[in-house]
Design an enzyme around this catalytic site. Sequence first.
Site, short mmCIF file in Angstrom:
data_model
loop_
_atom_site.label_atom_id
_atom_site.label_comp_id
_atom_site.label_asym_id
_atom_site.label_seq_id
_atom_site.Cartn_x
_atom_site.Cartn_y
_atom_site.Cartn_z
N GLU A 172 0.82 -1.21 0.00
CA GLU A 172 0.00 0.00 0.00
C GLU A 172 0.86 1.27 0.00
O GLU A 172 0.45 2.29 -0.54
CB GLU A 172 -0.96 -0.03 1.18
N GLU B 11 -4.07 -9.57 4.14
CA GLU B 11 -5.02 -9.20 5.20
C GLU B 11 -6.20 -10.15 5.28
O GLU B 11 -6.75 -10.40 6.36
CB GLU B 11 -5.53 -7.76 4.99
#
Length: 259
Positions: free
Chosen positions: A113, A133
């Site tokens: 990210e 995640e």
Amino acid sequence: MSSFITEETEGFVRKIGLNRPEKRNAMNIALIEQLSGALSRAEADETVRVCVLFAHGTVFTAGLDLMDVFPRLGEAQTLFSAAGIDPWATHGPARTKPLIMAVHGKCLTLGIELMLAADITVASEDATFEQIEIDRGIFPFGGGTARWVRTMGWGNAMQYLLTGDALDAREAHRLGLVQRVVSREALMETAMGLATRIASKPPLAIQATLESARTAVLEGERAAAEKLLPAIQRLATTEDVQEALSAHFERRPATFRGR
């Protein structure tokens, strides 16, 4: 407090290093805050025009330090912007200076990210990427859900967001997640070469380019178009534009001062 971030300046380029190698550069709260602080200092320093973010140790990052951060997720609105610039560009003020990533080894979750929030990513051939995640019962909350889709399309993004499967450097390059793949030995040289080349350009024009592009992405092309003429009119009156014209006619390299 331990120093989990290193900072070094070469010319107009600020090198910022993730420095928690004994924990595979896992991002705890202290590292996140220190990274935000480093980017904020670079943003405020008029002698810095470009930043390069890299990592010390054998991997880029193991991602989020869950045991350290999870108990404070309720503070997420302030956690990522408490020290100034949010490295993930989801809260707080936006960067105005280019950020180049130099990624090697494993790069997980928040590391990916970071790449998606940066401007250019150079990866070494040994780099691998995993947005895992989903295996922890959560989802990418550092801007990844939107930016994976924006970068590589819905199906390609969901293939990795919903499985947590790994990409190697070549596949990441094919999908647009990284812009260059080089040998491990050439990683920093390549990233610094790009940074130095960009830093030689007119700083105000660089900033205007980033702002216009971000407006188009976040607000749409019509919103960006409405700002084009005022922006170019402001730039046309700067000393750097006059220097560019003079250098062109005098057949010499231009020296830009950001004025």
